[in-house]
Design a protein around this motif. Structure first.
Motif, short mmCIF file in Angstrom:
data_model
loop_
_atom_site.label_atom_id
_atom_site.label_comp_id
_atom_site.label_asym_id
_atom_site.label_seq_id
_atom_site.Cartn_x
_atom_site.Cartn_y
_atom_site.Cartn_z
N THR A 4 0.84 -1.19 0.00
CA THR A 4 0.00 0.00 0.00
C THR A 4 0.87 1.24 0.00
OG1 THR A 4 -1.71 -1.15 1.24
CG2 THR A 4 -1.80 1.25 1.25
N MET A 5 0.57 2.15 -0.93
CA MET A 5 1.33 3.39 -1.00
C MET A 5 0.71 4.39 -0.04
SD MET A 5 2.23 6.02 -4.16
CE MET A 5 1.28 5.07 -5.24
N THR A 6 1.50 4.92 0.84
CA THR A 6 1.01 5.95 1.75
C THR A 6 1.88 7.19 1.59
OG1 THR A 6 2.40 5.19 3.57
CG2 THR A 6 0.18 4.27 3.45
N SER A 7 1.31 8.32 1.88
CA SER A 7 2.09 9.55 1.85
C SER A 7 1.78 10.32 3.12
CB SER A 7 1.75 10.38 0.61
OG SER A 7 0.39 10.68 0.57
N PRO A 8 2.77 11.00 3.64
CA PRO A 8 2.54 11.75 4.87
C PRO A 8 1.56 12.89 4.62
CG PRO A 8 4.69 12.25 3.97
CD PRO A 8 4.11 11.15 3.13
N PRO A 9 0.83 13.29 5.65
CA PRO A 9 -0.08 14.43 5.48
C PRO A 9 0.69 15.70 5.14
CG PRO A 9 -0.08 13.65 7.76
CD PRO A 9 0.83 12.76 7.00
N LEU A 10 0.05 16.58 4.40
CA LEU A 10 0.67 17.86 4.08
C LEU A 10 0.77 18.71 5.34
CD1 LEU A 10 -1.25 18.59 0.78
CD2 LEU A 10 1.16 17.97 1.00
N THR A 11 1.87 19.45 5.44
CA THR A 11 2.08 20.32 6.59
C THR A 11 2.28 21.75 6.11
OG1 THR A 11 4.49 20.12 6.60
CG2 THR A 11 3.25 18.43 7.81
N LYS A 24 -1.81 22.32 -0.91
CA LYS A 24 -3.08 21.75 -0.49
C LYS A 24 -3.34 20.40 -1.16
CE LYS A 24 -4.30 25.21 2.03
NZ LYS A 24 -4.29 25.08 3.47
N VAL A 25 -2.55 20.09 -2.20
CA VAL A 25 -2.76 18.87 -2.99
C VAL A 25 -1.42 18.22 -3.29
CG1 VAL A 25 -3.59 18.00 -5.21
CG2 VAL A 25 -4.87 19.79 -4.04
N ARG A 26 -1.39 16.89 -3.13
CA ARG A 26 -0.22 16.09 -3.52
C ARG A 26 -0.66 15.24 -4.70
NH1 ARG A 26 3.89 14.59 -0.05
NH2 ARG A 26 2.51 15.03 1.70
N ALA A 27 0.06 15.32 -5.81
CA ALA A 27 -0.21 14.49 -6.98
C ALA A 27 0.89 13.44 -7.06
CB ALA A 27 -0.23 15.34 -8.25
N CYS A 38 -0.78 24.26 -4.73
CA CYS A 38 -1.80 25.01 -4.01
C CYS A 38 -3.13 24.67 -4.70
CB CYS A 38 -1.52 26.52 -4.09
SG CYS A 38 -1.57 27.21 -5.76
N GLY A 39 -4.22 25.07 -4.13
CA GLY A 39 -5.52 24.76 -4.73
C GLY A 39 -5.66 25.34 -6.13
N HIS A 40 -5.19 26.57 -6.33
CA HIS A 40 -5.28 27.21 -7.64
C HIS A 40 -4.56 26.41 -8.72
CE1 HIS A 40 -4.89 30.28 -10.77
NE2 HIS A 40 -3.60 30.03 -10.77
N HIS A 41 -3.32 26.04 -8.46
CA HIS A 41 -2.55 25.31 -9.48
C HIS A 41 -3.01 23.87 -9.63
CE1 HIS A 41 0.30 28.79 -9.31
NE2 HIS A 41 0.12 28.59 -10.60
N ALA A 42 -3.54 23.28 -8.58
CA ALA A 42 -4.11 21.93 -8.71
C ALA A 42 -5.28 21.97 -9.67
CB ALA A 42 -4.55 21.41 -7.34
N ASN A 43 -6.14 23.00 -9.54
CA ASN A 43 -7.26 23.14 -10.47
C ASN A 43 -6.78 23.41 -11.88
OD1 ASN A 43 -9.33 22.73 -8.59
ND2 ASN A 43 -9.31 24.87 -7.98
N GLU A 44 -5.78 24.25 -12.02
CA GLU A 44 -5.25 24.61 -13.35
C GLU A 44 -4.70 23.38 -14.07
OE1 GLU A 44 -1.58 27.24 -15.13
OE2 GLU A 44 -2.64 28.03 -13.37
N HIS A 45 -4.06 22.48 -13.35
CA HIS A 45 -3.40 21.33 -13.97
C HIS A 45 -4.17 20.02 -13.81
CE1 HIS A 45 0.09 23.76 -14.86
NE2 HIS A 45 0.08 24.20 -13.61
N SER A 46 -5.39 20.07 -13.31
CA SER A 46 -6.14 18.85 -13.02
C SER A 46 -6.38 17.97 -14.25
CB SER A 46 -7.46 19.17 -12.32
OG SER A 46 -8.30 19.91 -13.17
N ASP A 47 -6.68 18.58 -15.40
CA ASP A 47 -6.91 17.77 -16.60
C ASP A 47 -5.67 16.97 -16.99
OD1 ASP A 47 -9.51 18.69 -16.79
OD2 ASP A 47 -9.03 20.24 -18.28
N VAL A 57 -4.12 13.45 -3.80
CA VAL A 57 -4.39 13.42 -2.37
C VAL A 57 -4.54 14.87 -1.94
CG1 VAL A 57 -3.56 12.72 -0.10
CG2 VAL A 57 -3.00 11.33 -2.12
N ALA A 58 -5.77 15.26 -1.56
CA ALA A 58 -6.04 16.65 -1.22
C ALA A 58 -6.18 16.81 0.29
CB ALA A 58 -7.32 17.12 -1.90
N ASP A 59 -5.70 17.94 0.78
CA ASP A 59 -5.91 18.36 2.16
C ASP A 59 -7.43 18.53 2.34
OD1 ASP A 59 -5.83 19.54 4.65
OD2 ASP A 59 -4.77 21.33 4.00
#
Length: 64
Positions: A4-11, A24-27, A38-47, A57-59
């Motif tokens: 199982t792949m786990t990643s630490p929570p964002l700090t 706010k987002v780990r890809a 950040c939320g803005h760039h996660a939305n910009e690059h989501s496609d 993995v989002a906060d």
């Protein structure tokens, strides 16, 4: 759980790879790399992240 792949929570020290704002987002990329956004760039690059089949993995406070 083995395999199982786990990643630490964002700090507060995690920063967006594009602008340096608080992450706010780990890809997680299939190649094994990761990008923080950040939320803005996660939305910009989501496609593109979906095209790459990245695991997102989002906060809890992120609106992505």
């Amino acid at each position: 759980m083995p395999g199982t792949m786990t990643s630490p929570p964002l700090t507060a020290t995690d920063r967006c790879d594009r602008c340096g704002a608080g992450a706010k987002v780990r890809a997680l990329l299939p190649s094994g790399g990761e990008l923080l956004f950040c939320g803005h760039h996660a939305n910009e690059h989501s496609d593109r992240l979906r095209e790459l089949k990245a695991t997102i993995v989002a906060d809890e406070s992120a609106a992505v």
